[in-house]
Write a protein that holds these residues in place. Structure first.
Motif, PDB file in Angstrom:
ATOM      1  N   MET A 139       0.906  -1.446  -0.052  1.00 14.46           N
ATOM      2  CA  MET A 139       0.143  -0.068  -0.216  1.00 14.46           C
ATOM      3  C   MET A 139       0.946   1.495  -0.097  1.00 14.46           C
ATOM      4  SD  MET A 139      -3.322   1.425   2.659  1.00 14.46           S
ATOM      5  CE  MET A 139      -4.105  -0.147   2.221  1.00 14.46           C
ATOM      6  N   LYS A 140       1.315   2.258  -0.986  1.00 13.54           N
ATOM      7  CA  LYS A 140       1.244   3.673  -0.585  1.00 13.54           C
ATOM      8  C   LYS A 140       0.684   4.511  -0.626  1.00 13.54           C
ATOM      9  CE  LYS A 140       5.295   1.583  -3.381  1.00 13.54           C
ATOM     10  NZ  LYS A 140       5.446   0.357  -2.972  1.00 13.54           N
ATOM     11  N   ALA A 141      -1.184   4.114  -0.374  1.00 23.72           N
ATOM     12  CA  ALA A 141      -1.885   5.836  -0.068  1.00 23.72           C
ATOM     13  C   ALA A 141      -2.703   4.623   0.447  1.00 23.72           C
ATOM     14  CB  ALA A 141      -1.674   6.351  -1.376  1.00 23.72           C
ATOM     15  N   LEU A 142      -3.946   5.371   1.181  1.00 21.44           N
ATOM     16  CA  LEU A 142      -4.605   4.746   2.170  1.00 21.44           C
ATOM     17  C   LEU A 142      -5.883   4.925   1.197  1.00 21.44           C
ATOM     18  CD1 LEU A 142      -4.874   7.124   5.564  1.00 21.44           C
ATOM     19  CD2 LEU A 142      -3.559   5.245   5.443  1.00 21.44           C
ATOM     20  N   PRO A 143      -6.147   4.461   1.209  1.00 17.86           N
ATOM     21  CA  PRO A 143      -7.712   4.275   0.477  1.00 17.86           C
ATOM     22  C   PRO A 143      -8.908   5.587   0.605  1.00 17.86           C
ATOM     23  CG  PRO A 143      -7.251   1.582   1.078  1.00 17.86           C
ATOM     24  CD  PRO A 143      -6.351   3.455   1.982  1.00 17.86           C
ATOM     25  N   GLU A 144      -9.355   6.066  -0.107  1.00 14.24           N
ATOM     26  CA  GLU A 144     -10.587   6.906   0.497  1.00 14.24           C
ATOM     27  C   GLU A 144     -11.333   6.950   1.705  1.00 14.24           C
ATOM     28  OE1 GLU A 144      -9.911  10.563  -0.655  1.00 14.24           O
ATOM     29  OE2 GLU A 144     -11.035  11.198  -0.014  1.00 14.24           O
ATOM     30  N   ASN A 145     -12.034   5.882   1.065  1.00 17.63           N
ATOM     31  CA  ASN A 145     -12.709   5.407   2.986  1.00 17.63           C
ATOM     32  C   ASN A 145     -12.624   5.488   4.066  1.00 17.63           C
ATOM     33  OD1 ASN A 145     -11.387   2.734   2.177  1.00 17.63           O
ATOM     34  ND2 ASN A 145     -13.642   1.951   2.552  1.00 17.63           N
ATOM     35  N   LYS A 146     -11.159   4.511   4.143  1.00 22.76           N
ATOM     36  CA  LYS A 146      -9.713   4.468   5.405  1.00 22.76           C
ATOM     37  C   LYS A 146      -9.222   6.688   5.203  1.00 22.76           C
ATOM     38  CE  LYS A 146     -10.827   1.074   6.080  1.00 22.76           C
ATOM     39  NZ  LYS A 146     -11.575   0.089   7.356  1.00 22.76           N
ATOM     40  N   LYS A 147      -8.954   7.171   4.588  1.00 20.55           N
ATOM     41  CA  LYS A 147      -8.342   8.506   4.773  1.00 20.55           C
ATOM     42  C   LYS A 147      -9.914   9.329   5.149  1.00 20.55           C
ATOM     43  CE  LYS A 147      -7.286  12.055   2.136  1.00 20.55           C
ATOM     44  NZ  LYS A 147      -6.754  12.765   0.621  1.00 20.55           N
ATOM     45  N   GLN A 148     -11.048   8.735   4.707  1.00 20.46           N
ATOM     46  CA  GLN A 148     -11.748   9.585   4.986  1.00 20.46           C
ATOM     47  C   GLN A 148     -12.829   9.254   7.150  1.00 20.46           C
ATOM     48  OE1 GLN A 148     -13.556  12.252   4.045  1.00 20.46           O
ATOM     49  NE2 GLN A 148     -11.875  11.741   1.953  1.00 20.46           N
ATOM     50  N   ALA A 149     -12.185   8.356   6.557  1.00 21.63           N
ATOM     51  CA  ALA A 149     -12.972   7.780   8.881  1.00 21.63           C
ATOM     52  C   ALA A 149     -11.731   8.225   9.177  1.00 21.63           C
ATOM     53  CB  ALA A 149     -12.243   5.894   8.301  1.00 21.63           C
ATOM     54  N   CYS A 150     -10.740   8.429   9.144  1.00 23.84           N
ATOM     55  CA  CYS A 150      -9.711   9.150  10.084  1.00 23.84           C
ATOM     56  C   CYS A 150      -9.656  10.487  10.169  1.00 23.84           C
ATOM     57  CB  CYS A 150      -7.928   8.805   9.050  1.00 23.84           C
ATOM     58  SG  CYS A 150      -7.502   7.418   9.262  1.00 23.84           S
ATOM     59  N   LEU A 151      -9.912  11.183   8.924  1.00 20.34           N
ATOM     60  CA  LEU A 151     -10.452  12.780   9.170  1.00 20.34           C
ATOM     61  C   LEU A 151     -11.457  12.944   9.861  1.00 20.34           C
ATOM     62  CD1 LEU A 151      -9.730  13.374   5.699  1.00 20.34           C
ATOM     63  CD2 LEU A 151      -8.171  14.176   7.088  1.00 20.34           C
ATOM     64  N   LYS A 152     -12.763  11.404   9.773  1.00 21.59           N
ATOM     65  CA  LYS A 152     -13.326  12.091  11.025  1.00 21.59           C
ATOM     66  C   LYS A 152     -13.337  11.877  11.814  1.00 21.59           C
ATOM     67  CE  LYS A 152     -17.431   8.937  11.964  1.00 21.59           C
ATOM     68  NZ  LYS A 152     -18.506   8.730  11.802  1.00 21.59           N
ATOM     69  N   TRP A 153     -12.556  10.823  12.707  1.00 23.62           N
ATOM     70  CA  TRP A 153     -12.338  10.957  13.930  1.00 23.62           C
ATOM     71  C   TRP A 153     -11.234  12.074  14.168  1.00 23.62           C
ATOM     72  CZ3 TRP A 153     -15.275   8.319  16.847  1.00 23.62           C
ATOM     73  CH2 TRP A 153     -16.525   7.506  16.916  1.00 23.62           C
ATOM     74  N   GLY A 154     -10.339  12.288  13.277  1.00 23.34           N
ATOM     75  CA  GLY A 154      -9.541  13.009  14.009  1.00 23.34           C
ATOM     76  C   GLY A 154     -10.346  14.947  14.094  1.00 23.34           C
ATOM     77  N   ALA A 155     -10.994  15.167  13.480  1.00 26.97           N
ATOM     78  CA  ALA A 155     -12.009  16.054  13.526  1.00 26.97           C
ATOM     79  C   ALA A 155     -12.774  15.904  15.321  1.00 26.97           C
ATOM     80  CB  ALA A 155     -12.938  16.243  12.587  1.00 26.97           C
ATOM     81  N   ARG A 156     -13.343  14.404  15.388  1.00 27.57           N
ATOM     82  CA  ARG A 156     -13.410  14.482  16.616  1.00 27.57           C
ATOM     83  C   ARG A 156     -12.918  14.616  17.281  1.00 27.57           C
ATOM     84  NH1 ARG A 156     -18.886   9.821  16.016  1.00 27.57           N
ATOM     85  NH2 ARG A 156     -19.332  10.951  14.212  1.00 27.57           N
ATOM     86  N   LEU A 157     -11.806  14.797  17.662  1.00 29.92           N
ATOM     87  CA  LEU A 157     -10.676  14.688  18.230  1.00 29.92           C
ATOM     88  C   LEU A 157     -10.820  16.440  18.934  1.00 29.92           C
ATOM     89  CD1 LEU A 157      -8.160  12.784  17.640  1.00 29.92           C
ATOM     90  CD2 LEU A 157     -10.136  12.185  18.919  1.00 29.92           C
ATOM     91  N   ASN A 158     -11.491  17.512  18.065  1.00 35.36           N
ATOM     92  CA  ASN A 158     -11.180  18.912  18.578  1.00 35.36           C
ATOM     93  C   ASN A 158     -12.241  19.015  19.222  1.00 35.36           C
ATOM     94  OD1 ASN A 158      -9.192  20.214  16.719  1.00 35.36           O
ATOM     95  ND2 ASN A 158     -10.714  19.016  15.007  1.00 35.36           N
ATOM     96  N   THR A 159     -13.018  18.109  19.274  1.00 30.71           N
ATOM     97  CA  THR A 159     -14.376  18.704  20.954  1.00 30.71           C
ATOM     98  C   THR A 159     -13.960  17.808  21.762  1.00 30.71           C
ATOM     99  OG1 THR A 159     -15.511  16.519  20.114  1.00 30.71           O
ATOM    100  CG2 THR A 159     -16.502  18.766  19.767  1.00 30.71           C
ATOM    101  N   GLU A 160     -14.309  18.970  23.398  1.00 34.33           N
ATOM    102  CA  GLU A 160     -14.583  18.161  24.604  1.00 34.33           C
ATOM    103  C   GLU A 160     -14.777  16.821  24.099  1.00 34.33           C
ATOM    104  OE1 GLU A 160     -12.264  19.101  28.198  1.00 34.33           O
ATOM    105  OE2 GLU A 160     -12.938  19.772  27.181  1.00 34.33           O
ATOM    106  N   GLN A 161     -13.504  15.806  25.011  1.00 27.84           N
ATOM    107  CA  GLN A 161     -14.699  14.482  25.082  1.00 27.84           C
ATOM    108  C   GLN A 161     -15.299  14.099  26.628  1.00 27.84           C
ATOM    109  OE1 GLN A 161     -13.607  12.440  22.710  1.00 27.84           O
ATOM    110  NE2 GLN A 161     -12.011  13.939  22.112  1.00 27.84           N
TER     111      GLN A 161
END
Ligand SMILES: Cc1cc2nc3c(=O)[nH]c(=O)nc-3n(C[C@H](O)[C@H](O)[C@H](O)COP(=O)(O)O)c2cc1C
Length: 253
Positions: free
Chosen positions: A162-184
């Motif tokens: 694998m050289k690059a993340l599949p689009e669905n995994k990239k989106q999942a990572c971005l989604k969960w990364g964005a969630r880390l911005n809000t107070e847990q």
């Protein structure tokens, strides 16, 4: 909030790193990110009162951050050795010990974590055989002993070549990364899980008892009364046994 990425792979430019970096890239100011590549830290276990200075540094980073993104590949069906060794060496510092040697959450209690692992195995095979299960289980076991609350887990399969993340995994990572911005949340979702469990018991009991009536195995007399009492008693007993195995027994270990 401070988000700390911890990478426990042999490589810091591979698939595990891509997942971790993508999650961290979604964290926005004023939140900050930091990253530990464990291979850069030649830590050794503490020897009694002689504390390992590298572990001291890592401990400080853990303490000053609010969320840990723990990323390690699955090697030989388990958590990658470097991450496991990190957990092993940090054990004395992650938990508090009682007079029996029992472990209790201590200074890291109520921090949060998101876990990431990956494997060469394909998605379907991993779904059926659970190649990555043990890696997540090891992370969860350590974190739960330390009182660190789980946010989510992300898995990447088919990593061979694998050289690059599949689009669905990239989106999942971005989604969960964005969630880390809000107070847990400061508490875990135990109450939510017990409520979900109640509804699961209620639905399964209704199906089971409905089938029994449909097959004329039992009479329909007092059906709803028997149903409600069964659900209630079964739920209370199941709740007790789950509480024993997940909380009481765990605390004893
Ligand atoms: C030593 C080693 C052992 C591995 N063991 C397994 C395994 O048992 N099952 C599997 O599906 N993938 C296995 N893999 C693949 C890794 O889980 C991982 O997906 C791959 O190394 C890509 O991650 P990286 O780019 O961060 O190294 C192994 C890789 C290495 C280097």
């Amino acid at each position: 909030m401070k988000i700390l990425g911890i990478l426990g792979s042999h490589r810091n430019d591979g698939a595990t790193d891509m997942m971790l970096e993508t999650v961290l890239s979604a964290v926005k100011a004023p939140n900050t990110t930091d990253m530990i590549y464990l291979e850069d830290y030649p830590f050794k276990p503490d020897q009694g009162d002689r504390k390992d200075p590298v572990l001291d540094k890592l401990e400080a980073k853990l303490l000053e951050s609010d969320v840990w993104v723990i990323a390690a590949p699955t090697y030989w069906g388990g958590l990658a050795g470097k991450m496991k060794d990190f957990f092993d060496c940090m054990r004395q510092r992650l938990v508090r010990f009682d007079h029996d040697g029992g472990t209790h959450p201590d200074r890291f209690k109520n921090k949060h974590y998101l876990s990431i692992t990956d494997c060469y195995t394909g998605t379907f095979e991993n779904w059926v055989t659970g190649v990555t299960d043990q890696s997540f289980r090891t992370i969860d076991k350590v974190m739960s002993a330390a009182g660190v609350i789980k946010i989510h887990e992300l898995v990447l399969t088919n990593t061979w070549g694998m050289k690059a993340l599949p689009e669905n995994k990239k989106q999942a990572c971005l989604k969960w990364g964005a969630r880390l911005n809000t107070e847990q949340k400061r508490d875990d979702s135990t109450l939510k899980r017990y409520i979900e469990l109640f509804f699961m018991v209620a639905v399964m009991a209704l199906l089971t008892m409905g089938i029994q009536v449909g097959l004329r195995l039992v009479s329909t007399a007092d059906f709803w009364w028997r149903y409600a009492s069964f659900v209630l008693i079964f739920y209370v007993l199941l709740g007790c046994i789950l509480h024993f195995f997940t909380v009481v027994k765990h605390r004893r270990r």
